[in-house]
Each structure stands twice: as C-alpha cells, then as structure tokens.
Design a protein around this motif. Structure first.
Motif, PDB file in Angstrom:
ATOM      1  N   HIS A 153       1.003  -1.139  -0.044  1.00  8.58           N
ATOM      2  CA  HIS A 153       0.020   0.174   0.023  1.00  8.58           C
ATOM      3  C   HIS A 153       0.871   1.185  -0.032  1.00  8.58           C
ATOM      4  CE1 HIS A 153      -3.185   2.685   0.739  1.00  8.58           C
ATOM      5  NE2 HIS A 153      -2.756   3.322   1.804  1.00  8.58           N
ATOM      6  N   HIS A 154       0.855   2.059  -0.920  1.00  9.36           N
ATOM      7  CA  HIS A 154       1.631   3.182  -1.136  1.00  9.36           C
ATOM      8  C   HIS A 154       1.051   4.432  -0.696  1.00  9.36           C
ATOM      9  CE1 HIS A 154       3.158   0.274  -4.467  1.00  9.36           C
ATOM     10  NE2 HIS A 154       4.235   0.595  -3.664  1.00  9.36           N
ATOM     11  N   GLY A 155       1.097   4.551   0.500  1.00  8.55           N
ATOM     12  CA  GLY A 155       0.674   5.657   1.351  1.00  8.55           C
ATOM     13  C   GLY A 155       0.520   5.294   2.760  1.00  8.55           C
ATOM     14  N   ASP A 156       0.491   6.380   3.763  1.00  8.71           N
ATOM     15  CA  ASP A 156       0.408   6.197   5.242  1.00  8.71           C
ATOM     16  C   ASP A 156      -1.017   5.687   5.594  1.00  8.71           C
ATOM     17  OD1 ASP A 156       0.464   5.963   8.088  1.00  8.71           O
ATOM     18  OD2 ASP A 156       1.623   8.025   8.228  1.00  8.71           O
ATOM     19  N   GLU A 157      -1.391   4.361   5.910  1.00  7.92           N
ATOM     20  CA  GLU A 157      -2.611   3.889   6.355  1.00  7.92           C
ATOM     21  C   GLU A 157      -3.378   4.728   7.500  1.00  7.92           C
ATOM     22  OE1 GLU A 157      -0.412   2.128   9.686  1.00  7.92           O
ATOM     23  OE2 GLU A 157      -0.109   2.500   7.446  1.00  7.92           O
ATOM     24  N   GLN A 158      -2.465   5.365   8.213  1.00  5.64           N
ATOM     25  CA  GLN A 158      -2.941   6.303   9.390  1.00  5.64           C
ATOM     26  C   GLN A 158      -3.475   7.631   9.031  1.00  5.64           C
ATOM     27  OE1 GLN A 158      -3.160   5.238  12.439  1.00  5.64           O
ATOM     28  NE2 GLN A 158      -2.418   3.002  11.700  1.00  5.64           N
ATOM     29  N   LYS A 159      -3.262   8.049   7.642  1.00  5.18           N
ATOM     30  CA  LYS A 159      -3.471   9.312   7.260  1.00  5.18           C
ATOM     31  C   LYS A 159      -4.468   9.059   5.940  1.00  5.18           C
ATOM     32  CE  LYS A 159       0.242  12.050   8.703  1.00  5.18           C
ATOM     33  NZ  LYS A 159       1.244  13.143   8.421  1.00  5.18           N
ATOM     34  N   TYR A 160      -4.053   8.322   5.083  1.00  7.59           N
ATOM     35  CA  TYR A 160      -4.584   8.370   3.653  1.00  7.59           C
ATOM     36  C   TYR A 160      -4.931   6.888   3.344  1.00  7.59           C
ATOM     37  CZ  TYR A 160      -1.995  12.668   3.599  1.00  7.59           C
ATOM     38  OH  TYR A 160      -1.567  13.954   3.937  1.00  7.59           O
ATOM     39  N   ARG A 161      -6.403   6.569   3.124  1.00 11.32           N
ATOM     40  CA  ARG A 161      -6.713   5.192   2.626  1.00 11.32           C
ATOM     41  C   ARG A 161      -7.443   5.675   1.294  1.00 11.32           C
ATOM     42  NH1 ARG A 161      -9.918   2.015   6.702  1.00 11.32           N
ATOM     43  NH2 ARG A 161     -11.034   4.212   7.281  1.00 11.32           N
ATOM     44  N   ASN A 173       0.251  19.290   1.534  1.00 13.15           N
ATOM     45  CA  ASN A 173       1.642  19.595   1.747  1.00 13.15           C
ATOM     46  C   ASN A 173       2.094  18.781   3.032  1.00 13.15           C
ATOM     47  OD1 ASN A 173       1.399  22.120   0.167  1.00 13.15           O
ATOM     48  ND2 ASN A 173       0.059  23.111   1.633  1.00 13.15           N
ATOM     49  N   ASP A 174       1.828  17.436   2.882  1.00 13.99           N
ATOM     50  CA  ASP A 174       2.434  16.189   3.838  1.00 13.99           C
ATOM     51  C   ASP A 174       4.056  16.468   3.591  1.00 13.99           C
ATOM     52  OD1 ASP A 174       3.135  14.306   5.506  1.00 13.99           O
ATOM     53  OD2 ASP A 174       1.028  13.748   5.299  1.00 13.99           O
ATOM     54  N   ARG A 175       4.580  16.558   4.652  1.00 15.17           N
ATOM     55  CA  ARG A 175       6.244  16.580   4.286  1.00 15.17           C
ATOM     56  C   ARG A 175       6.756  15.313   3.927  1.00 15.17           C
ATOM     57  NH1 ARG A 175       8.862  17.459  10.403  1.00 15.17           N
ATOM     58  NH2 ARG A 175       7.866  15.460  11.353  1.00 15.17           N
ATOM     59  N   VAL A 176       6.071  13.831   4.374  1.00 19.91           N
ATOM     60  CA  VAL A 176       6.433  12.698   4.012  1.00 19.91           C
ATOM     61  C   VAL A 176       5.381  11.908   3.351  1.00 19.91           C
ATOM     62  CG1 VAL A 176       8.268  12.657   5.771  1.00 19.91           C
ATOM     63  CG2 VAL A 176       5.771  11.695   6.373  1.00 19.91           C
ATOM     64  N   THR A 177       5.891  10.937   2.278  1.00 19.78           N
ATOM     65  CA  THR A 177       4.887   9.822   1.990  1.00 19.78           C
ATOM     66  C   THR A 177       5.464   8.493   2.317  1.00 19.78           C
ATOM     67  OG1 THR A 177       4.655  11.420  -0.137  1.00 19.78           O
ATOM     68  CG2 THR A 177       4.270   9.047  -0.346  1.00 19.78           C
ATOM     69  N   ALA A 178       4.474   7.814   2.751  1.00 17.05           N
ATOM     70  CA  ALA A 178       4.685   6.505   3.179  1.00 17.05           C
ATOM     71  C   ALA A 178       4.331   5.544   2.179  1.00 17.05           C
ATOM     72  CB  ALA A 178       3.916   6.117   4.544  1.00 17.05           C
ATOM     73  N   SER A 179       5.104   4.209   2.532  1.00 20.70           N
ATOM     74  CA  SER A 179       4.483   2.791   1.729  1.00 20.70           C
ATOM     75  C   SER A 179       4.517   1.843   3.318  1.00 20.70           C
ATOM     76  CB  SER A 179       5.586   2.675   0.805  1.00 20.70           C
ATOM     77  OG  SER A 179       5.456   3.242  -0.388  1.00 20.70           O
ATOM     78  N   ILE A 180       3.722   0.885   2.768  1.00 16.06           N
ATOM     79  CA  ILE A 180       3.549  -0.229   3.601  1.00 16.06           C
ATOM     80  C   ILE A 180       3.490  -1.530   3.070  1.00 16.06           C
ATOM     81  CG2 ILE A 180       2.587   1.159   5.628  1.00 16.06           C
ATOM     82  CD1 ILE A 180      -0.132  -0.398   4.977  1.00 16.06           C
ATOM     83  N   ILE A 193       1.282  -4.904   9.681  1.00 15.63           N
ATOM     84  CA  ILE A 193       2.583  -4.258   9.163  1.00 15.63           C
ATOM     85  C   ILE A 193       3.927  -5.004   9.175  1.00 15.63           C
ATOM     86  CG2 ILE A 193       3.846  -2.390   9.024  1.00 15.63           C
ATOM     87  CD1 ILE A 193       0.881  -1.827   8.369  1.00 15.63           C
ATOM     88  N   LEU A 194       4.333  -5.453   8.097  1.00 15.03           N
ATOM     89  CA  LEU A 194       5.627  -6.119   7.628  1.00 15.03           C
ATOM     90  C   LEU A 194       6.948  -5.304   7.923  1.00 15.03           C
ATOM     91  CD1 LEU A 194       4.364  -9.208   5.517  1.00 15.03           C
ATOM     92  CD2 LEU A 194       4.465  -9.015   8.010  1.00 15.03           C
ATOM     93  N   ARG A 195       6.489  -4.232   6.880  1.00 20.07           N
ATOM     94  CA  ARG A 195       7.524  -3.123   6.838  1.00 20.07           C
ATOM     95  C   ARG A 195       6.611  -1.915   6.718  1.00 20.07           C
ATOM     96  NH1 ARG A 195      10.637  -6.274   8.553  1.00 20.07           N
ATOM     97  NH2 ARG A 195      12.682  -6.765   7.562  1.00 20.07           N
ATOM     98  N   LYS A 196       7.116  -0.867   6.873  1.00 19.87           N
ATOM     99  CA  LYS A 196       6.746   0.569   6.684  1.00 19.87           C
ATOM    100  C   LYS A 196       7.788   1.664   6.621  1.00 19.87           C
ATOM    101  CE  LYS A 196       3.268   3.929   8.367  1.00 19.87           C
ATOM    102  NZ  LYS A 196       2.076   4.062   9.431  1.00 19.87           N
ATOM    103  N   ALA A 208       6.799  11.726 -10.145  1.00 24.04           N
ATOM    104  CA  ALA A 208       8.047  11.263  -9.183  1.00 24.04           C
ATOM    105  C   ALA A 208       7.915  10.851  -7.796  1.00 24.04           C
ATOM    106  CB  ALA A 208       9.154  12.552  -9.274  1.00 24.04           C
ATOM    107  N   ASN A 209       6.818  11.447  -7.213  1.00 22.77           N
ATOM    108  CA  ASN A 209       6.598  11.233  -5.688  1.00 22.77           C
ATOM    109  C   ASN A 209       6.262   9.750  -5.612  1.00 22.77           C
ATOM    110  OD1 ASN A 209       6.322  11.948  -2.759  1.00 22.77           O
ATOM    111  ND2 ASN A 209       4.149  11.869  -3.096  1.00 22.77           N
ATOM    112  N   LEU A 210       5.112   9.191  -6.350  1.00 26.11           N
ATOM    113  CA  LEU A 210       4.906   7.791  -6.404  1.00 26.11           C
ATOM    114  C   LEU A 210       5.964   6.906  -6.917  1.00 26.11           C
ATOM    115  CD1 LEU A 210       2.842   5.750  -6.063  1.00 26.11           C
ATOM    116  CD2 LEU A 210       2.046   6.181  -8.440  1.00 26.11           C
ATOM    117  N   ASP A 211       6.625   7.198  -7.750  1.00 30.60           N
ATOM    118  CA  ASP A 211       8.104   6.335  -8.365  1.00 30.60           C
ATOM    119  C   ASP A 211       8.822   6.138  -7.277  1.00 30.60           C
ATOM    120  OD1 ASP A 211       7.457   5.479 -10.836  1.00 30.60           O
ATOM    121  OD2 ASP A 211       8.163   7.405 -11.904  1.00 30.60           O
ATOM    122  N   GLN A 212       9.113   7.205  -6.360  1.00 29.87           N
ATOM    123  CA  GLN A 212      10.077   7.098  -5.249  1.00 29.87           C
ATOM    124  C   GLN A 212       9.527   6.145  -4.040  1.00 29.87           C
ATOM    125  OE1 GLN A 212      12.189  10.389  -2.586  1.00 29.87           O
ATOM    126  NE2 GLN A 212       9.972  10.286  -2.395  1.00 29.87           N
ATOM    127  N   ALA A 213       8.161   6.399  -3.689  1.00 33.91           N
ATOM    128  CA  ALA A 213       7.714   5.643  -2.815  1.00 33.91           C
ATOM    129  C   ALA A 213       7.638   4.066  -3.270  1.00 33.91           C
ATOM    130  CB  ALA A 213       6.190   6.214  -2.425  1.00 33.91           C
TER     131      ALA A 213
END
Length: 575
Positions: A153-161, A173-180, A193-196, A208-213
């Motif tokens: 899942h490419h996003g922080d499940e605590q913020k964006y589903r 304007n979130d300073r970080v983008t997460a992946s899990i 969660i196995l990795r985050k 570029a933001n998605l490619d990086q995550a």
C-alpha cells in the motif's frame, strides 16, 4: 507460529491478473528471486473474462462520472509513472503452474475464493502469497499460507486510505509519503505491518513522488523473507493495525484543478530555489554536555554562545564537524566543500578553549573524489577517521596524525559499498558500522558489523533496519550517558539536514536492532538546518545552514538545465 519448510528458502505464490505486470511488480519479484531466499511455486490468476455486458452508448454517457473527468483524463494521458510501465513477468521457470480462480463478489467490493480453489492453492504448500492482482480479498484465502497474503500500500494508512496513491500528500503539503507492506486480514486497511517506510514528498511531481515511494519499497518482500529465515520467526506481531483515516476516492474536478495549479507552482518554486538558493553550512563549537542534549526534548544552541568557524565565501562551506580532545586542545575535522569544484575535502583546525579562537585551517585529506563526514574515533593508542567516500563506492579507514593533522590510508572496510555518513561504534565486544546507502541516502539505515577492525564486516540480518526520512541517516558519533547508548540521526523530512533526532538504542546485536527517539536538536535561531554533532569533553561541535546565493552554484544549475534542454531537443535521452 508457522515453521519454515526449508531453512534456506521459502515457497511463495504470486497473485496477479495476468503474466503482464507493472514494472515495479516485476522488479520486486526480481529482487525476491535474486535474494535466493524464496522460490515461486504457483501463479494465482482470475478465470476468464467475467465482465458484465457493456451498456449502450447513451447509458454510458449518462453513467459516466463527469465530476471526475479531469482526473481520469489526466491519469490517462499525462500521468505516466515509470513504475507503471507494462512488462512480462519472468519467474525463472516456464513450468510454474497456474491456477485460475473464479471469485464471488459480496458486499459490493469483497472477493471470496471458492473452497475448491483454496484447497488447490494449499496443495502447493506456499509459505506466503504475494498479491499483485484481484481486488479486496477476504475469507479463507487469507489463511491459505502459513505467513499469509502480503500486499503493498503506497501511502500512510494512518492518514490516507483509498486512491490515488501518493497524491494527497502533495495536495495537503504533507512532508512525508509512506509505503507499507502488510499481511492482509479481514479488516480493510487493518493488516499486520511487515515493513513501513517514510520518504520525502516530492511536491512538484506526482509521478516522481509515487515512483520514489514504490522504488524504495521494492526489496521489502525479500527483506522479510531473510528475516524469517534468519530468526525463524515472523517479523511482525499478531495484532492488526487500527486506523480511522478517511477513505479517499478519485478526486473531483475542483480538487483536481487545485492539485494541478499547486503542482505547477511547486515546480516553478523548485527550479527557482535550485537556481538561486544554495546551502551555506557553517560549523560552531559551544559548551554543552551530552546530558543537556539527550535530556532536553527540544534543545537548540544559543548562537550568541557559539564560537563560529565560517568559510567566508558563498561558494564554499564547512560542514559535518567532528571534534577530538587531545593534549588539552580540541582538534576539529570537517568537510570543506567548494561549489566551484563541486566536491569536498577534509580540513582540520585546532580550537583554543581559553581564547575561544581557531588555528589556521589545514587540508587533512584530499582525493580525486568527493569527501565529507570525517568520523573520528580512538582505538587503543591510535586515532582513526572514516570519511564518507560514497562517490568512490567504498568505505575506507584512515589513520589520523594529530601532530601534522594529516590522514593516511590504512585499509578498505567495505569494498564496493557506496555508504553515506558511515558511523562506527564498539558495543558488546563488536564493531557496528551505521550508514545509509547511496540509493536511499536519507531514508534507509543499514548496519554492518565485525568482531575486529582487521576482519571483514558483514551485513546485519535485518538490513535495512529502518526506512524513515525523519530518523535514519546518521548525524554524528554515538555516545553513552548513564550506561545508555544514544544515536544522533537526521530529520530530512522538511529539508535536508533540517534537525537532529537523538535516539536511545534499546537493542543492538548481530540479529536485532531497536531504537526510540528521546529528544531533538533544533538549529540555532536564524539558521534553517542542523545535521551533525560531536562531543569532546564539555564541548559540542556541530554544523548548521542558511540559504544564500552562490554564483558558482547558479552557473552549475543553469548549465545543467541548458544541457538537459539541448539533449532533449537533439533527441538524446537523459539517463
């Protein structure tokens, strides 16, 4: 806890819609195969074409979500992530069996597998299933393998589903983008969660933001497999995560227009800042003990109490300061960077405590490649330095002569490893070397270890032990306080080297690692960042930055854009 069928290799199935995968999915599979810790035993694919009969033209026109047409057309014609390019799966074995399954749709979105298909899947004895296809799956399929079904899942499940991935981080304007990477459960977005990981949001480019995550999480299935094999346990606890984050859907036209405008402004701002603002680092030394820093939640040096060592030029800066007390004096080593030459060397100076001044600056080491972060330490009666030589592609050990303030090469510690900010500590009769790798310099923390400096180093079983833009990259020497070990780390989420986080290391061994943040070191008033500190007796030597206009940096950045435009116009693709 499930037992591994093979102490050296796990068995896995791939759940996909066809043998044509997205590029990132194939790369993740390639990493898994190259690791040698897992082998594919089955492909799970949908059976046939179960699409419903198409609606008539006018019904399609009426039913079309016109309030989302801008997003859909933008996604179709302009949004082209590298990770989404189509490619053919190559699992290294043309004889891997395929099971085609017909799922039953329940409660509008949930797909359930038939008991016959589940038994067929179980007959191949997969240890886990890697999900690259189907929709929201529920039911017994989630228990079909001992280690379950793994899904990205490419996003922080605590913020964006919901959808789209890596989009609202820019919009908000979130300073970080997460992946899990998670083991799926019956609870939507509530897997184990196995990795985050947390990565810096690229505000000027959704692509570029998605490619990086995606790129920085590709190796996670292989990492989890290595952990299972090494520790003979599953790497995550048995409890599912809990989130109350809103579930987003495709953005409507007004939201999409706002997003396009914001991304355009961010792109202009990005290029303007690269052209006209350059980092200007300075080093300074101040009376401060470890207890003041580790024991203060938000410590910030008073700039009026600092003895500053400035370069005196906007085309040159001093950074990555390390201090060493010897012969009642304090020897300072630091990166001496030139924007004209586009590389750094290691320079040295003495600090006089009584007069609060510095000696003349001496070049301690210069190589054909860029040098920085001159980590210094004492072993027996000798002083050593491990400067960052990431561009050279190795980690090298030098001996420091405190009389001449010169560094002499001793040996290569890690050949073929491009490491940023290598930091060494001797803990429980073993040397541990912390660094971030070149492909993820601000994000992934790696550890290598050895019983002796003269013996080879080997990687930690859990590498990367952390993936977090806010708290991974080393920021100076580790230190002890009240028998506790602390590690300074950089928080690069808002800007490179924005501030320093002090972590207390709870567990550090060949098989395990755990640290917890206890305090932060904020830049002095008037400065925009701080990313390195070193203690010497009653003093703390550190660096901090401002942004200035550098003529040499401007000419370089302008030339880079001109060359890029020239290559594009002549049909030469930039790699």
């Amino acid at each position: 806890m499930a037992e591994n069928n093979d102490s050296r290799r796990l068995r896995f199935a791939v759940m996909c819609n066809s043998t044509e995968l997205q590029q990132w999915q194939k790369q993740s599979l390639d990493a898994l195969l190259l690791s040698g810790c897992a082998e594919p035993v089955l492909l799970i694919m949908p059976a046939g074409n179960n699409a419903k009969p198409g609606k008539k033209f006018w019904r399609r026109i009426i039913a079309y979500p016109w309030n989302k047409i801008i997003f859909r057309k933008y996604y179709q014609y302009f949004f082209r992530p590298q990770a989404f390019r189509k490619t053919i799966a190559d699992l290294g074995n043309d004889e891997i069996p395929v099971i085609r399954c017909t799922t039953t749709l329940k409660k509008k979105y949930s797909e359930y597998f038939s008991p016959e298909d589940i038994e067929a899947i179980r007959s191949y004895r997969p240890d886990f299933i890697l999900k690259f296809g189907f929709g929201i799956i529920r039911g017994e399929i989630l228990n079909c393998a001992p280690y379950g079904v793994w899904s990205f899942h490419h996003g922080d499940e605590q913020k964006y589903r919901g959808v789209p991935p890596a989009f609202r981080e820019i919009l908000h304007n979130d300073r970080v983008t997460a992946s899990i990477l998670q083991r799926l459960t019956e609870k939507l977005d509530g897997g184990v969660i196995l990795r985050k990981g947390f990565f810096p949001t690229i505000y000027h480019s959704w692509r570029a933001n998605l490619d990086q995550a995606i790129a920085l999480s590709l190796n996670w299935p292989a990492d989890v497999c290595r952990e299972i094999i090494a520790q003979h346990t599953f790497p995550a606890g048995g409890e599912s995560t809990s989130t109350t984050a809103p579930v987003y859907k495709e953005p409507e036209n007004t939201t999409m227009l706002q997003f396009i405008a914001k991304q355009f402004v961010n792109k202009i701002k990005f290029h303007f800042l690269e052209l006209f603002q350059a980092e200007q680092w300075s080093t300074g030394i101040i009376r401060a003990r470890t207890a003041e820093v580790a024991g203060n939640i938000d410590y910030s040096p008073d700039p009026e109490m600092v003895s500053w060592l400035h370069s005196g030029s906007n085309d040159r800066y001093f950074a990555d300061g390390f201090a060493l007390r010897t012969r009642h004096r304090i020897l300072l080593l630091f990166e001496d960077y030139s924007y004209r030459q586009r590389k750094g060397r290691i320079s040295a100076a003495w600090y006089n405590e009584r007069d609060h001044d510095f000696s003349d600056i001496t070049c301690a080491l210069e190589e054909p490649w860029h040098l920085s972060y001159p980590f210094i330490f004492k072993e027996k009666d000798d002083f050593y330095c491990i400067p960052e030589s990431k561009d050279h592609g190795s980690v090298e050990l030098y001996r420091l002569d405190t009389d001449s303030m010169k560094l002499t090469f001793v040996r290569t510690l890690l050949p073929g490893v491009a490491a940023a900010d290598p930091t060494l500590v001797f803990h429980q009769n073993r040397w541990f070397l912390f660094f971030t790798p070149a492909h993820a310099t601000n994000v992934e923390l790696h550890i290598w270890h050895s019983p002796d400096l003269d013996q080879p180093f080997e990687p930690h079983e859990l590498n990367p032990v952390k993936a977090d833009i806010r708290n991974a990259r080393p920021a100076g020497s580790l230190f002890k306080l009240d028998d506790k070990l602390y590690r300074p780390a950089q928080d690069c989420s808002q800007t490179y080297g924005g501030k320093v986080v002090i972590n207390e290391i709870k567990i550090l061994s060949e098989e395990a690692f755990l640290e917890m943040p206890v305090s932060t070191l904020e830049p002095p008033h008037g400065y925009k960042g701080i990313h390195n500190l070193s203690f010497a007796g009653d003093y703390m030597y550190f660096d901090c930055k401002k942004f200035v206009f550098s003529p040499a940096s401007f000419l370089y950045q302008a030339g880079k854009r001109f060359r890029s435009k020239k290559h594009t116009s002549t049909g030469i693709k930039q790699l």
